[in-house]
Design a protein around this motif. Sequence first.
Motif, PDB file in Angstrom:
ATOM      1  N   LYS A 265       0.825  -1.213   0.000  1.00 21.96           N
ATOM      2  CA  LYS A 265       0.000   0.000   0.000  1.00 21.96           C
ATOM      3  C   LYS A 265       0.854   1.256   0.000  1.00 21.96           C
ATOM      4  O   LYS A 265       0.397   2.342  -0.353  1.00 21.96           O
ATOM      5  CB  LYS A 265      -0.927   0.032   1.216  1.00 21.96           C
ATOM      6  N   GLY A 266       2.077   1.114   0.459  1.00 21.75           N
ATOM      7  CA  GLY A 266       2.991   2.243   0.514  1.00 21.75           C
ATOM      8  C   GLY A 266       4.416   1.730   0.515  1.00 21.75           C
ATOM      9  O   GLY A 266       4.681   0.578   0.873  1.00 21.75           O
ATOM     10  N   ILE A 267       5.344   2.570   0.076  1.00 24.17           N
ATOM     11  CA  ILE A 267       6.753   2.178   0.044  1.00 24.17           C
ATOM     12  C   ILE A 267       7.571   3.153   0.882  1.00 24.17           C
ATOM     13  O   ILE A 267       7.168   4.312   1.051  1.00 24.17           O
ATOM     14  CB  ILE A 267       7.287   2.100  -1.404  1.00 24.17           C
ATOM     15  N   PRO A 268       8.716   2.692   1.413  1.00 23.89           N
ATOM     16  CA  PRO A 268       9.308   1.365   1.250  1.00 23.89           C
ATOM     17  C   PRO A 268       8.490   0.273   1.940  1.00 23.89           C
ATOM     18  O   PRO A 268       7.887   0.505   2.981  1.00 23.89           O
ATOM     19  CB  PRO A 268      10.686   1.500   1.891  1.00 23.89           C
ATOM     20  N   ALA A 269       8.501  -0.900   1.337  1.00 21.12           N
ATOM     21  CA  ALA A 269       7.864  -2.083   1.912  1.00 21.12           C
ATOM     22  C   ALA A 269       8.832  -3.242   1.774  1.00 21.12           C
ATOM     23  O   ALA A 269       9.367  -3.491   0.693  1.00 21.12           O
ATOM     24  CB  ALA A 269       6.558  -2.392   1.185  1.00 21.12           C
ATOM     25  N   LYS A 270       9.076  -3.929   2.885  1.00 25.27           N
ATOM     26  CA  LYS A 270      10.061  -5.012   2.890  1.00 25.27           C
ATOM     27  C   LYS A 270       9.405  -6.318   3.322  1.00 25.27           C
ATOM     28  O   LYS A 270       8.588  -6.332   4.247  1.00 25.27           O
ATOM     29  CB  LYS A 270      11.227  -4.666   3.808  1.00 25.27           C
ATOM     30  N   PHE A 271       9.780  -7.395   2.645  1.00 24.25           N
ATOM     31  CA  PHE A 271       9.270  -8.730   2.960  1.00 24.25           C
ATOM     32  C   PHE A 271      10.458  -9.655   3.190  1.00 24.25           C
ATOM     33  O   PHE A 271      11.419  -9.646   2.412  1.00 24.25           O
ATOM     34  CB  PHE A 271       8.424  -9.283   1.815  1.00 24.25           C
ATOM     35  N   ILE A 272      10.385 -10.427   4.248  1.00 21.25           N
ATOM     36  CA  ILE A 272      11.399 -11.437   4.532  1.00 21.25           C
ATOM     37  C   ILE A 272      10.769 -12.800   4.235  1.00 21.25           C
ATOM     38  O   ILE A 272       9.787 -13.191   4.890  1.00 21.25           O
ATOM     39  CB  ILE A 272      11.884 -11.388   5.991  1.00 21.25           C
ATOM     40  N   ILE A 273      11.315 -13.508   3.268  1.00 18.99           N
ATOM     41  CA  ILE A 273      10.748 -14.780   2.807  1.00 18.99           C
ATOM     42  C   ILE A 273      11.689 -15.910   3.206  1.00 18.99           C
ATOM     43  O   ILE A 273      12.905 -15.832   2.980  1.00 18.99           O
ATOM     44  CB  ILE A 273      10.563 -14.746   1.277  1.00 18.99           C
ATOM     45  N   ASP A 274      11.127 -16.956   3.805  1.00 17.22           N
ATOM     46  CA  ASP A 274      11.984 -18.051   4.282  1.00 17.22           C
ATOM     47  C   ASP A 274      12.351 -19.000   3.145  1.00 17.22           C
ATOM     48  O   ASP A 274      11.920 -18.830   1.991  1.00 17.22           O
ATOM     49  CB  ASP A 274      11.336 -18.786   5.461  1.00 17.22           C
ATOM     50  N   GLU A 275      13.139 -20.026   3.465  1.00 15.59           N
ATOM     51  CA  GLU A 275      13.673 -20.927   2.440  1.00 15.59           C
ATOM     52  C   GLU A 275      12.597 -21.782   1.777  1.00 15.59           C
ATOM     53  O   GLU A 275      12.816 -22.340   0.703  1.00 15.59           O
ATOM     54  CB  GLU A 275      14.740 -21.828   3.053  1.00 15.59           C
ATOM     55  N   GLU A 276      11.416 -21.862   2.402  1.00 18.16           N
ATOM     56  CA  GLU A 276      10.305 -22.611   1.815  1.00 18.16           C
ATOM     57  C   GLU A 276       9.411 -21.733   0.944  1.00 18.16           C
ATOM     58  O   GLU A 276       8.422 -22.213   0.381  1.00 18.16           O
ATOM     59  CB  GLU A 276       9.466 -23.253   2.926  1.00 18.16           C
ATOM     60  N   GLY A 277       9.745 -20.452   0.849  1.00 12.80           N
ATOM     61  CA  GLY A 277       8.956 -19.552   0.004  1.00 12.80           C
ATOM     62  C   GLY A 277       7.782 -18.911   0.703  1.00 12.80           C
ATOM     63  O   GLY A 277       6.845 -18.437   0.045  1.00 12.80           O
ATOM     64  N   ASN A 278       7.828 -18.852   2.041  1.00 10.25           N
ATOM     65  CA  ASN A 278       6.751 -18.228   2.808  1.00 10.25           C
ATOM     66  C   ASN A 278       7.175 -16.863   3.343  1.00 10.25           C
ATOM     67  O   ASN A 278       8.307 -16.697   3.804  1.00 10.25           O
ATOM     68  CB  ASN A 278       6.353 -19.113   3.990  1.00 10.25           C
ATOM     69  N   ILE A 279       6.250 -15.925   3.283  1.00 10.18           N
ATOM     70  CA  ILE A 279       6.515 -14.617   3.886  1.00 10.18           C
ATOM     71  C   ILE A 279       6.489 -14.781   5.398  1.00 10.18           C
ATOM     72  O   ILE A 279       5.499 -15.229   5.964  1.00 10.18           O
ATOM     73  CB  ILE A 279       5.454 -13.583   3.457  1.00 10.18           C
ATOM     74  N   ARG A 280       7.587 -14.408   6.037  1.00  8.95           N
ATOM     75  CA  ARG A 280       7.667 -14.528   7.494  1.00  8.95           C
ATOM     76  C   ARG A 280       7.506 -13.165   8.179  1.00  8.95           C
ATOM     77  O   ARG A 280       7.000 -13.083   9.290  1.00  8.95           O
ATOM     78  CB  ARG A 280       9.001 -15.164   7.890  1.00  8.95           C
ATOM     79  N   TYR A 281       7.969 -12.112   7.504  1.00  4.83           N
ATOM     80  CA  TYR A 281       7.873 -10.771   8.080  1.00  4.83           C
ATOM     81  C   TYR A 281       7.568  -9.756   6.988  1.00  4.83           C
ATOM     82  O   TYR A 281       8.025  -9.894   5.854  1.00  4.83           O
ATOM     83  CB  TYR A 281       9.180 -10.370   8.791  1.00  4.83           C
ATOM     84  N   PHE A 282       6.787  -8.762   7.354  1.00  5.58           N
ATOM     85  CA  PHE A 282       6.443  -7.680   6.439  1.00  5.58           C
ATOM     86  C   PHE A 282       6.543  -6.368   7.206  1.00  5.58           C
ATOM     87  O   PHE A 282       5.965  -6.210   8.278  1.00  5.58           O
ATOM     88  CB  PHE A 282       5.024  -7.875   5.905  1.00  5.58           C
ATOM     89  N   LEU A 283       7.300  -5.412   6.691  1.00  8.47           N
ATOM     90  CA  LEU A 283       7.441  -4.130   7.369  1.00  8.47           C
ATOM     91  C   LEU A 283       7.397  -2.986   6.373  1.00  8.47           C
ATOM     92  O   LEU A 283       7.814  -3.129   5.217  1.00  8.47           O
ATOM     93  CB  LEU A 283       8.732  -4.064   8.186  1.00  8.47           C
ATOM     94  N   THR A 284       6.867  -1.865   6.816  1.00  6.26           N
ATOM     95  CA  THR A 284       6.820  -0.661   5.995  1.00  6.26           C
ATOM     96  C   THR A 284       7.547   0.466   6.708  1.00  6.26           C
ATOM     97  O   THR A 284       7.871   0.367   7.892  1.00  6.26           O
ATOM     98  CB  THR A 284       5.365  -0.232   5.727  1.00  6.26           C
ATOM     99  N   GLY A 285       7.768   1.546   5.978  1.00  9.13           N
ATOM    100  CA  GLY A 285       8.482   2.670   6.576  1.00  9.13           C
ATOM    101  C   GLY A 285       9.976   2.433   6.578  1.00  9.13           C
ATOM    102  O   GLY A 285      10.467   1.435   6.049  1.00  9.13           O
ATOM    103  N   SER A 286      10.694   3.368   7.180  1.00  8.80           N
ATOM    104  CA  SER A 286      12.151   3.238   7.185  1.00  8.80           C
ATOM    105  C   SER A 286      12.756   4.054   8.314  1.00  8.80           C
ATOM    106  O   SER A 286      12.092   4.882   8.935  1.00  8.80           O
ATOM    107  CB  SER A 286      12.737   3.731   5.859  1.00  8.80           C
ATOM    108  N   SER A 287      14.014   3.798   8.562  1.00 10.97           N
ATOM    109  CA  SER A 287      14.793   4.565   9.528  1.00 10.97           C
ATOM    110  C   SER A 287      16.060   5.039   8.813  1.00 10.97           C
ATOM    111  O   SER A 287      16.606   4.311   7.982  1.00 10.97           O
ATOM    112  CB  SER A 287      15.185   3.681  10.723  1.00 10.97           C
TER     113      SER A 287
END
Length: 487
Positions: A443-465
Amino acid sequence: MKKLITAALIFAASATMAQSSLQEKRAEYAEIAESGSKAEKDVLAKELLQVARTSKDEGDLIFASNFIYRLGHENSADSIRKEVIRKFPKGVTARDAYIRGFYDLESTAEMEKKFKSWVKKWPMEKAEGDKLNYDYVLASMARTFAQEGNKEKAVMYVEQMNERFWRAQGYIPVATIFLQQGDTTAALPLIRTAIDDAEYYINLPKEQKDNKAGFAAVGYPGYVSQLAAVYDAQGKQVEALQLVEKAIALVPDQAPRFSAIYFKGLEAAGRKLEALQQLELLYKQGVFTHKDKMKELYTVLNGSEKGVENYFARLDEDVIKGIREHIKQMENYKPAPDFELLNLKGEKVSLASLKGKVVVLDFWATWCQPCIRSFPGMKAAQEMYANDGDVQFLFINTWERDKEYKTNVVDFITKNNYPFEVLYDDQKDAETGEVIAAKYGVKGIPAKFIIDEEGNIRYFLTGSSPNVDYIRLEMKELIEAAKQPKG
């Protein structure tokens, strides 16, 4: 600049659309444009094209053009805009088209000439309720004159800005240029005005606050910190401290944003314990640049350096603990949508080919300042895993509006020497008409996704520092957690 232009267009469009008979359908259409099926989008596009062919109202035509663009029919939207200009040569679309090339002019003389001819044909005083585009042009001219050292004209143009909620966007950049030139006399009134404007909106009764009030208040901590820094440099620590403490009382939820300047005033006032506490707040946010000052204050308060290493060890534990608590809010678990996109070399890169690795996706755009501010930290995080073959970073460029976006992306990455694997998110799904960002629910950027070795999204975060060390530590915690089996 593009971010400000985009914001300006949003507010300007809101003013125009308030008169449109289609306004009541905005929410319905927005939902279809955002998450509707391809069939629903095609039906809506057809309906809006019919509106564009039959309506004699400029507001309706602008509304239709904007939504047709959002639905992915860029050429049709451009054609409608051209027709609007033909039908309404003195309308707002023609007005905005006339000034569009202003930002590409190279000299202040050309800019001034263009502006004067613009306001002669479309006077500001007749644009009641729709003056934001004038303000943006005025702010741009003021900045350019300031950069050239013509303070008189810079102040003259910036003081012509109309919208109180917006004018800090002109005042603060001009004031910053004046400060860089060593002229605090010219800069301070502009900063104080920006602060006064923000405080006016912050102090409005709750029932009177709207999007404009929220926008005006966003920059308040930065304006206060800038003025406090000037006072501090002038040796006016008392004034700086009073300014910051007034601001903290007004927006207590923003208190951590003042810590970098607040500790200086506290230290100068002899309130060393409070000064150290402010530095501890910064430290826990991942700002480690004041470590020497913290050690100095610790020593003064405790009479010696004894125990200082344990003190920092406890703070480091708090930093990690805070990050771990923070990332719990980002937990997710669902299959990541597959994709196959082209990188800067024109090579295909698919998510499926990376199965067995932890994949970090970072959705960004060249116009997105929060995205760009996070890149030094993301670079540090990527370098930390440079020798880990089980981790892959992908920077997915999305939502670009410039037709030359590929050239712009390459130039940006090359200029900043970022060793990123960049993919272009410009392939629309044949069935849904969506790009990958939409499939991931961005819905907005930056948007980050952490995907595990099985291809599943484990974490999703927006915004930045902007804090490099904090991003590096945060990404490490996210990646290491994604390496562990779920549950």
